[in-house]
Design an enzyme around this catalytic site. Structure first.
Site, PDB file in Angstrom:
ATOM      1  N   ASN A 176     -62.348  78.134  53.090  1.00 32.51           N
ATOM      2  CA  ASN A 176     -63.305  77.187  53.647  1.00 32.51           C
ATOM      3  C   ASN A 176     -64.230  77.912  54.618  1.00 32.51           C
ATOM      4  O   ASN A 176     -63.822  78.805  55.362  1.00 32.51           O
ATOM      5  CB  ASN A 176     -62.624  75.976  54.297  1.00 32.51           C
ATOM      6  CG  ASN A 176     -61.522  76.311  55.275  1.00 32.51           C
ATOM      7  OD1 ASN A 176     -60.855  77.333  55.160  1.00 32.51           O
ATOM      8  ND2 ASN A 176     -61.303  75.431  56.234  1.00 32.51           N
ATOM      9  N   GLU A 216     -66.951  76.834  57.409  1.00 36.87           N
ATOM     10  CA  GLU A 216     -67.461  75.688  58.169  1.00 36.87           C
ATOM     11  C   GLU A 216     -68.827  75.994  58.773  1.00 36.87           C
ATOM     12  O   GLU A 216     -69.323  77.122  58.713  1.00 36.87           O
ATOM     13  CB  GLU A 216     -66.444  75.318  59.261  1.00 36.87           C
ATOM     14  CG  GLU A 216     -65.116  74.892  58.646  1.00 36.87           C
ATOM     15  CD  GLU A 216     -64.115  74.367  59.629  1.00 36.87           C
ATOM     16  OE1 GLU A 216     -64.281  74.573  60.848  1.00 36.87           O
ATOM     17  OE2 GLU A 216     -63.132  73.739  59.167  1.00 36.87           O
ATOM     18  N   CYS A 265     -65.528  73.731  51.243  1.00 39.85           N
ATOM     19  CA  CYS A 265     -64.070  73.869  51.150  1.00 39.85           C
ATOM     20  C   CYS A 265     -63.686  75.135  50.379  1.00 39.85           C
ATOM     21  O   CYS A 265     -64.483  75.672  49.590  1.00 39.85           O
ATOM     22  CB  CYS A 265     -63.470  72.680  50.401  1.00 39.85           C
ATOM     23  SG  CYS A 265     -63.532  71.132  51.289  1.00 39.85           S
ATOM     24  N   GLU A 293     -61.707  75.466  47.852  1.00 36.15           N
ATOM     25  CA  GLU A 293     -61.713  75.289  46.400  1.00 36.15           C
ATOM     26  C   GLU A 293     -63.116  75.477  45.838  1.00 36.15           C
ATOM     27  O   GLU A 293     -63.322  76.148  44.823  1.00 36.15           O
ATOM     28  CB  GLU A 293     -61.216  73.883  46.023  1.00 36.15           C
ATOM     29  CG  GLU A 293     -59.789  73.590  46.433  1.00 36.15           C
ATOM     30  CD  GLU A 293     -59.668  72.976  47.818  1.00 36.15           C
ATOM     31  OE1 GLU A 293     -60.415  73.360  48.738  1.00 36.15           O
ATOM     32  OE2 GLU A 293     -58.794  72.105  47.978  1.00 36.15           O
ATOM     33  N   CYS A 306     -59.986  67.756  48.628  1.00 32.85           N
ATOM     34  CA  CYS A 306     -60.832  66.609  48.967  1.00 32.85           C
ATOM     35  C   CYS A 306     -61.496  66.080  47.695  1.00 32.85           C
ATOM     36  O   CYS A 306     -61.491  66.730  46.640  1.00 32.85           O
ATOM     37  CB  CYS A 306     -61.859  66.991  50.028  1.00 32.85           C
ATOM     38  SG  CYS A 306     -63.343  67.767  49.371  1.00 32.85           S
ATOM     39  N   CYS A 325     -64.230  68.231  46.061  1.00 35.06           N
ATOM     40  CA  CYS A 325     -63.671  69.350  45.287  1.00 35.06           C
ATOM     41  C   CYS A 325     -63.067  68.866  43.969  1.00 35.06           C
ATOM     42  O   CYS A 325     -63.155  69.562  42.947  1.00 35.06           O
ATOM     43  CB  CYS A 325     -62.637  70.101  46.123  1.00 35.06           C
ATOM     44  SG  CYS A 325     -63.395  71.043  47.470  1.00 35.06           S
TER      45      CYS A 325
HETATM   46  N1  THU Z   1     -60.579  71.841  53.444  1.00 38.41           N
HETATM   47  C1  THU Z   1     -60.504  72.701  52.375  1.00 38.41           C
HETATM   48  O1  THU Z   1     -61.065  73.797  52.421  1.00 38.41           O
HETATM   49  N2  THU Z   1     -59.810  72.306  51.294  1.00 38.41           N
HETATM   50  C2  THU Z   1     -59.054  71.179  51.216  1.00 38.41           C
HETATM   51  O2  THU Z   1     -58.377  70.964  50.229  1.00 38.41           O
HETATM   52  C3  THU Z   1     -59.078  70.221  52.327  1.00 38.41           C
HETATM   53  C4  THU Z   1     -59.999  70.527  53.438  1.00 38.41           C
HETATM   54  C5  THU Z   1     -61.268  72.302  54.653  1.00 38.41           C
HETATM   55  C6  THU Z   1     -62.578  71.679  54.975  1.00 38.41           C
HETATM   56  C7  THU Z   1     -62.645  71.900  56.476  1.00 38.41           C
HETATM   57  O3  THU Z   1     -63.131  73.210  56.730  1.00 38.41           O
HETATM   58  C8  THU Z   1     -61.221  71.844  56.943  1.00 38.41           C
HETATM   59  O4  THU Z   1     -60.432  72.045  55.782  1.00 38.41           O
HETATM   60  C9  THU Z   1     -60.821  70.533  57.592  1.00 38.41           C
HETATM   61  O5  THU Z   1     -61.192  69.446  56.821  1.00 38.41           O
END
Ligand code: THU
Length: 132
Positions: free
Chosen positions: A42, A44, A53, A55, A88, A91
């Protein structure tokens, strides 16, 4: 490559996550049908909606390397959560674009258990076609 090995790659890349806001690092590892593994984390942003994310990072990297629908064998997702960390909904929609409904999705928890689901279980009635 088995699901434990793929999950290990998802765990191993997690340290590279850029997650200064949530402090919630996630790693993903996609196994391609040719045996290649492509990982993602991920990434941000201070404008939270610009976050990508793990994925999607992995899928978009795979597409940039020339892989397409039909090339994807499985995906593993790793976080540090007590319960299995589910992808999420955005994704899941990206998975539906590139993967068949029977593709395995491996989830894990902080006890390193692995839950195997099919994409269709995560996203039933997926929107995949404009000609409906
Ligand atoms: N996130 C992911 O990268 N993958 C997931 O399956 C769930 C959430 C990340 C997005 C964000 O950077 C952090 O987790 C919190 O939501």
């Amino acid at each position: 490559m088995n699901k434990e090995q793929l999950m290990e790659q998802a765990r191993a890349v997690k340290h590279a996550a850029y997650a200064p806001y949530s402090k919630f690092p996630v790693g993903a590892a996609i196994l391609l049908k040719d045996g290649t593994v492509i990982t993602g984390v991920n990434v941000e942003n201070v404008s939270f909606g610009a976050t990508n994310c793990a994925e999607r990072t992995a899928f978009f990297t795979a597409v940039a390397r020339g892989y397409a629908k039909g090339d994807f064998q499985a995906i593993a997702v790793a976080g540090d959560t007590e319960d299995f960390l589910p992808p999420c909904s955005i994704c899941r929609q990206v998975m539906a674009e590139f993967c068949y409904p029977d593709m395995p999705v491996y989830l894990t928890n902080n006890k390193q258990d692995i839950l195997e689901l099919k994409l269709r279980e995560l996203l039933p009635y997926a929107f995949t076609d404009l000609d409906m």
